[in-house]
Design a protein around this motif. Structure first.
Motif, PDB file in Angstrom:
ATOM      1  N   LEU A 148       0.817  -1.210   0.000  1.00 19.11           N
ATOM      2  CA  LEU A 148       0.000   0.000   0.000  1.00 19.11           C
ATOM      3  C   LEU A 148       0.855   1.267   0.000  1.00 19.11           C
ATOM      4  O   LEU A 148       0.595   2.203  -0.752  1.00 19.11           O
ATOM      5  N   ILE A 149       1.873   1.282   0.855  1.00 17.46           N
ATOM      6  CA  ILE A 149       2.726   2.463   1.002  1.00 17.46           C
ATOM      7  C   ILE A 149       4.026   2.239   0.247  1.00 17.46           C
ATOM      8  O   ILE A 149       4.972   1.630   0.749  1.00 17.46           O
ATOM      9  N   THR A 150       4.064   2.690  -1.000  1.00 14.21           N
ATOM     10  CA  THR A 150       5.271   2.624  -1.822  1.00 14.21           C
ATOM     11  C   THR A 150       5.756   4.050  -2.094  1.00 14.21           C
ATOM     12  O   THR A 150       5.084   5.034  -1.762  1.00 14.21           O
ATOM     13  N   SER A 151       6.923   4.146  -2.710  1.00 14.33           N
ATOM     14  CA  SER A 151       7.452   5.474  -3.040  1.00 14.33           C
ATOM     15  C   SER A 151       6.507   6.211  -3.986  1.00 14.33           C
ATOM     16  O   SER A 151       6.264   7.415  -3.833  1.00 14.33           O
ATOM     17  N   LYS A 152       5.949   5.467  -4.936  1.00 11.09           N
ATOM     18  CA  LYS A 152       5.042   6.085  -5.905  1.00 11.09           C
ATOM     19  C   LYS A 152       3.746   6.549  -5.238  1.00 11.09           C
ATOM     20  O   LYS A 152       3.281   7.672  -5.486  1.00 11.09           O
ATOM     21  N   SER A 153       3.161   5.688  -4.396  1.00 11.31           N
ATOM     22  CA  SER A 153       1.902   6.050  -3.734  1.00 11.31           C
ATOM     23  C   SER A 153       2.110   7.196  -2.743  1.00 11.31           C
ATOM     24  O   SER A 153       1.234   8.062  -2.588  1.00 11.31           O
ATOM     25  N   THR A 154       3.261   7.228  -2.077  1.00 14.10           N
ATOM     26  CA  THR A 154       3.551   8.316  -1.139  1.00 14.10           C
ATOM     27  C   THR A 154       3.702   9.641  -1.874  1.00 14.10           C
ATOM     28  O   THR A 154       3.176  10.672  -1.439  1.00 14.10           O
ATOM     29  N   PHE A 155       4.424   9.606  -3.001  1.00 21.41           N
ATOM     30  CA  PHE A 155       4.591  10.821  -3.801  1.00 21.41           C
ATOM     31  C   PHE A 155       3.232  11.325  -4.298  1.00 21.41           C
ATOM     32  O   PHE A 155       2.953  12.532  -4.256  1.00 21.41           O
ATOM     33  N   THR A 156       2.396  10.397  -4.746  1.00 25.07           N
ATOM     34  CA  THR A 156       1.043  10.769  -5.203  1.00 25.07           C
ATOM     35  C   THR A 156       0.232  11.371  -4.067  1.00 25.07           C
ATOM     36  O   THR A 156      -0.483  12.370  -4.246  1.00 25.07           O
ATOM     37  N   ALA A 157       0.357  10.778  -2.875  1.00 29.58           N
ATOM     38  CA  ALA A 157      -0.365  11.290  -1.705  1.00 29.58           C
ATOM     39  C   ALA A 157       0.073  12.706  -1.364  1.00 29.58           C
ATOM     40  O   ALA A 157      -0.760  13.565  -1.009  1.00 29.58           O
ATOM     41  N   MET A 158       1.375  12.996  -1.482  1.00 29.42           N
ATOM     42  CA  MET A 158       1.875  14.345  -1.199  1.00 29.42           C
ATOM     43  C   MET A 158       1.300  15.364  -2.185  1.00 29.42           C
ATOM     44  O   MET A 158       0.916  16.472  -1.798  1.00 29.42           O
ATOM     45  N   ILE A 159       1.229  14.975  -3.465  1.00 36.73           N
ATOM     46  CA  ILE A 159       0.663  15.878  -4.475  1.00 36.73           C
ATOM     47  C   ILE A 159      -0.805  16.152  -4.168  1.00 36.73           C
ATOM     48  O   ILE A 159      -1.279  17.305  -4.246  1.00 36.73           O
ATOM     49  N   ILE A 160      -1.549  15.100  -3.817  1.00 37.36           N
ATOM     50  CA  ILE A 160      -2.975  15.255  -3.502  1.00 37.36           C
ATOM     51  C   ILE A 160      -3.171  16.164  -2.293  1.00 37.36           C
ATOM     52  O   ILE A 160      -4.061  17.029  -2.274  1.00 37.36           O
ATOM     53  N   ILE A 161      -2.333  16.002  -1.268  1.00 32.02           N
ATOM     54  CA  ILE A 161      -2.441  16.831  -0.066  1.00 32.02           C
ATOM     55  C   ILE A 161      -2.187  18.296  -0.395  1.00 32.02           C
ATOM     56  O   ILE A 161      -2.910  19.191   0.070  1.00 32.02           O
ATOM     57  N   VAL A 162      -1.165  18.565  -1.208  1.00 29.65           N
ATOM     58  CA  VAL A 162      -0.849  19.952  -1.577  1.00 29.65           C
ATOM     59  C   VAL A 162      -2.020  20.580  -2.343  1.00 29.65           C
ATOM     60  O   VAL A 162      -2.421  21.719  -2.062  1.00 29.65           O
ATOM     61  N   ILE A 163      -2.585  19.844  -3.291  1.00 30.91           N
ATOM     62  CA  ILE A 163      -3.719  20.368  -4.068  1.00 30.91           C
ATOM     63  C   ILE A 163      -4.927  20.565  -3.156  1.00 30.91           C
ATOM     64  O   ILE A 163      -5.616  21.590  -3.214  1.00 30.91           O
ATOM     65  N   PHE A 164      -5.187  19.580  -2.307  1.00 29.93           N
ATOM     66  CA  PHE A 164      -6.340  19.604  -1.403  1.00 29.93           C
ATOM     67  C   PHE A 164      -6.292  20.795  -0.452  1.00 29.93           C
ATOM     68  O   PHE A 164      -7.318  21.425  -0.155  1.00 29.93           O
ATOM     69  N   THR A 165      -5.101  21.142   0.018  1.00 27.47           N
ATOM     70  CA  THR A 165      -4.976  22.206   1.020  1.00 27.47           C
ATOM     71  C   THR A 165      -4.729  23.586   0.417  1.00 27.47           C
ATOM     72  O   THR A 165      -5.147  24.595   0.995  1.00 27.47           O
ATOM     73  N   CYS A 166      -4.038  23.654  -0.718  1.00 29.57           N
ATOM     74  CA  CYS A 166      -3.636  24.953  -1.271  1.00 29.57           C
ATOM     75  C   CYS A 166      -4.507  25.452  -2.415  1.00 29.57           C
ATOM     76  O   CYS A 166      -4.520  26.658  -2.692  1.00 29.57           O
ATOM     77  N   PHE A 167      -5.234  24.562  -3.076  1.00 32.79           N
ATOM     78  CA  PHE A 167      -6.066  24.995  -4.204  1.00 32.79           C
ATOM     79  C   PHE A 167      -7.097  26.055  -3.802  1.00 32.79           C
ATOM     80  O   PHE A 167      -7.349  27.000  -4.578  1.00 32.79           O
TER      81      PHE A 167
END
Length: 365
Positions: A148-167
């Motif tokens: 579940l927690i891979t480098s790719k999924s973590t990177f994707t999660a970080m992008i989603i968090i930034v969009i979710f909070t800053c958009f």
């Protein structure tokens, strides 16, 4: 005179507008403001250095471990918050010293400093929530978490968090605009921020304030709090089991017929030493975040309960002081993380000492 100039003149001309003082008079407000701003600026310099080192070290360590990605994102968000807080504090300092500027320090710093800071601080909160939740998953489902927690999924999660909070900050940008305004009492034209009067903007503003200004940060705080409690309880259980095994071993030495191995720990308590250290590090990061973010949560709750506890309300000065206090607490929080990493992560400590050439200095001695 245009409608714009009337609105601005009424908010600026001291003969027309009397600023709300709330509980603080001019002298008290000035002293508290100067003290907070001075201390915050000093702490911000330290925080910039520490977060820059954090990013450098984790990038050098690489991103084969997913946790490094989230920790880099956390340090980068903290660094952005610190830079914005320095700009905002500088504007308030210049304003308090009556320095003549070609722009309105309060309003311009709001749009370019404190407003984006508020949204990026939500990013810090949600990244911390993600890191805490990830450690909980490692304990609850240790066999599935690697998938579940891979480098790719973590990177994707970080992008989603930034969009979710800053958009939602886009709303603030669209709701206001820069304009050159002439003020008779200053006898000068300065750059200012002018809100755009639009019924749709006002309605959207209520949604943004409630969802992004209250629900979003409080939910992140609650997730971090619950995950931290779970991790602390797990560590205590593991410590209790270790003591019981140690006691059983000492008894088994006198009673060979008994086997202490039968007293095995629960599945969630079977962690490697590396995982235990990582859990302790996450607990320390989360605990500091909880302490530093509590004033922000209290401020948000008060702004909902008391209508006048806003930047434009009766208690404007108290609101400004509380806001600058949250700048300070979160700056300290982001600045001390390097001490946690250094004391609890051996790879981080080795990489940092290598970057700072501390090992070479010791060898020369």
């Amino acid at each position: 005179m245009s409608r714009l100039q009337v609105w601005q003149d009424q908010s600026k001309d001291p003969s027309v507008y009397t600023p709300a003082t709330g509980f603080l008079n001019d002298r008290q407000f000035g002293i508290i403001l100067l003290a907070l701003l001075s201390i915050s600026q000093l702490c911000s310099v330290v925080a910039i250095i520490s977060n820059s080192l954090n990013i450098t070290v984790f990038v050098r360590l690489g991103f084969s471990e997913p946790s490094n990605i989230s920790l880099v994102a956390l340090a980068a968000s903290d660094l952005a918050c610190v830079v914005l807080s320095i700009w905002t504090n500088s504007c308030y300092l210049l304003r308090s010293m009556d320095v003549r500027l070609p722009f309105d320090a309060t309003n311009v710093s709001f749009l370019t400093g404190s407003a984006p800071w508020a949204f990026i601080s939500r990013t810090v909160a949600w990244i911390t929530a993600f890191i805490s939740f990830e450690r909980c998953l490692c304990i609850l489902v240790p066999l599935k978490v690697k998938k579940l927690i891979t480098s790719k999924s973590t990177f994707t999660a970080m992008i989603i968090i930034v969009i979710f909070t800053c958009f939602p900050f886009l709303y603030v940008v669209l709701r206001n605009r820069f304009a050159w305004i002439f003020y008779p009492y200053l006898n000068a034209t300065i750059l200012d921020v002018v809100p755009i009067d639009n019924e749709n903007f006002i309605q959207i503003g209520y949604i943004v304030v409630v969802c992004c200004g209250v629900i979003q940060p409080l939910l992140a705080f609650f997730i971090v709090l619950m995950c931290t409690i779970f991790l602390v309880i797990t560590l205590k259980k593991l410590s209790s089991w270790r003591k019981s095994v140690t006691s059983a071993k000492s008894q088994w030495q006198h009673k060979p017929g008994e086997n202490p191995a039968s007293n095995s720990p629960p599945a969630q308590d079977r962690m490697s030493q590396k995982e235990k250290r990582l859990v302790r590090m996450v607990v320390a990061i989360a605990a500091i975040f909880i302490v530093s973010y509590t004033p922000t949560c209290i401020m948000l709750v008060f702004s909902v309960i008391f209508d006048e506890f806003t930047y434009f309300g009766v208690y404007k000065r108290m609101y400004i002081v509380c806001g600058l206090a949250t700048f300070f607490t979160q700056t300290v929080s982001g600045g001390v993380n390097i001490l946690i990493y250094y004391n609890m992560a051996s790879k981080f400590r080795s990489a940092l000492r290598s970057i700072l050439c501390l090992d070479l200095q010791e060898k020369e001695k």
